[in-house]
Write a protein that holds these residues in place. Structure first.
Motif, PDB file in Angstrom:
ATOM      1  N   LEU A  52       0.890  -1.218  -0.092  1.00 56.56           N
ATOM      2  CA  LEU A  52       0.094  -0.022   0.148  1.00 56.56           C
ATOM      3  C   LEU A  52       0.937   1.342  -0.064  1.00 56.56           C
ATOM      4  N   GLY A  53       1.853   1.369   0.884  1.00 52.96           N
ATOM      5  CA  GLY A  53       2.772   2.281   0.941  1.00 52.96           C
ATOM      6  C   GLY A  53       3.322   2.673  -0.568  1.00 52.96           C
ATOM      7  N   GLU A  54       3.799   1.598  -1.251  1.00 50.83           N
ATOM      8  CA  GLU A  54       4.386   1.834  -2.820  1.00 50.83           C
ATOM      9  C   GLU A  54       3.430   2.239  -3.664  1.00 50.83           C
ATOM     10  N   ALA A  55       1.983   1.806  -3.540  1.00 52.00           N
ATOM     11  CA  ALA A  55       0.884   2.393  -4.179  1.00 52.00           C
ATOM     12  C   ALA A  55       0.815   3.796  -4.184  1.00 52.00           C
ATOM     13  N   VAL A  56       0.918   4.342  -2.792  1.00 53.74           N
ATOM     14  CA  VAL A  56       0.827   5.605  -2.639  1.00 53.74           C
ATOM     15  C   VAL A  56       1.866   6.500  -3.330  1.00 53.74           C
TER      16      VAL A  56
END
Length: 309
Positions: free
Chosen positions: A282-286
């Motif tokens: 999720l962090g990488e998607a952000v």
């Protein structure tokens, strides 16, 4: 797992294949090959000196700014405890063990009329605060740090002046494998009552703006601009990580049990049952969404260690 390692003797506690999830604020992650809890500096020094040179060493505080990946951490995870949490005020200076909580250091210093109030709202320990040049409200560890004592990977104990750490925004240049065991701060003078009042105001401000009751690891990404090479902050700078995330439509974004907190968009949260992989993905998607929207590449502030599942 490194089953073939012959772990050196330790007067403290060494636990093989120790799960780390319960030792992190996000409550995720696999096991360490060994969790090493030395009794004191001499114990740590002897252990590292006898540990085979090829075995990785990772110093871990209270896990407040950390994602341990689901596959766990190879090598020795060093976690300092009671033998490393002393706090002493010596004239204008405050000496604190690396395992002392930042909040405790701030409070004890304030009682003695020494101003380290910026540490009061920083989660974690002194060792982590030094390593990351922690700061808030315009004050940073770099402003007050005099020196640290560290145990090198080969077991040598040495004193390192603050200047040699090259403290910058959320970073330092600590020797590879070295474990900070103590820090000395030069703390400005202040009236104890006023310092206490300031800390209460800071706590109230934090609780009003941050999800302090949720399972987070603090700020997820570094502010991308507005800081000099010395780590001094321009707190009026408009380019903030939370604003970029918000503008990219990622506040409240969710993947499984991982969510970007609706209260503060820069707080990655385990809303229940999240895995480390979900949090990191999720962090990488952000990061991708922010780059697509604003052309700005966010850097992780949360440390991520270990192997994938």
């Amino acid at each position: 797992m490194t089953d073939d390692i012959a772990w050196p003797p330790l007067r403290g506690t060494l636990t093989e294949d120790r799960p780390l999830a319960d030792l992190t604020w996000l409550r995720v992650g696999g096991a360490a090959d060994a969790l090493v809890q030395p009794a004191d500096v001499a114990d740590l020094s002897a252990f590292l000196a006898a540990l085979p040179a090829g075995v990785p060493v990772f110093p871990m505080g209270v896990g407040s700014n950390l994602i341990v990946r689901d596959g766990g951490v190879r090598g020795a995870v060093i976690r300092l405890g009671r033998g490393f949490n002393g706090i002493a005020v010596e004239g204008t200076r405050v000496r604190a063990g690396a395992a002392a909580l930042d909040a405790h250091v701030a409070r004890k210093a304030a009682e003695a009329g020494r101003d380290l109030t910026f540490l009061r709202t920083i989660p974690g320990t002194v060792g982590g605060a030094v390593r990351m040049n922690a700061g808030c409200y315009g004050a940073y560890v770099a402003d007050v740090l005099v020196e640290v004592t560290a145990v090198r990977r080969d077991g040598r104990v040495e004193t390192i002046p603050a200047a040699d750490l090259r403290l910058a925004y959320r970073s330092s240049e600590l020797p590879e494998g070295a474990v900070i065991v103590e820090a000395v701060f030069e703390a400005p003078e202040g009236d104890p009552a006023r310092l206490q009042a300031r800390m209460e105001e800071q706590l109230a401000k934090r609780d009003a703006t941050q999800p302090t009751r949720d399972r987070t690891a603090g700020s997820t990404f570094r502010n991308p601009a507005g800081f000099s090479s010395t780590g001094r902050a321009d707190d009026t700078h408009e380019l903030k990580a939370w604003k970029l995330i918000d503008d990219a439509g990622m506040r409240g974004a969710r993947l499984g049990g991982a969510v970007m907190n609706p209260m503060h968009a820069n707080f990655l949260t385990n809303a229940g049952g999240a895995t480390a992989a979900e949090l990191e993905t999720l962090g990488e998607a952000v990061r991708k969404a922010v780059y697509a929207h604003a052309g700005v590449s966010l850097d992780w502030e949360i440390m991520r260690v270990g192997d994938p599942a």
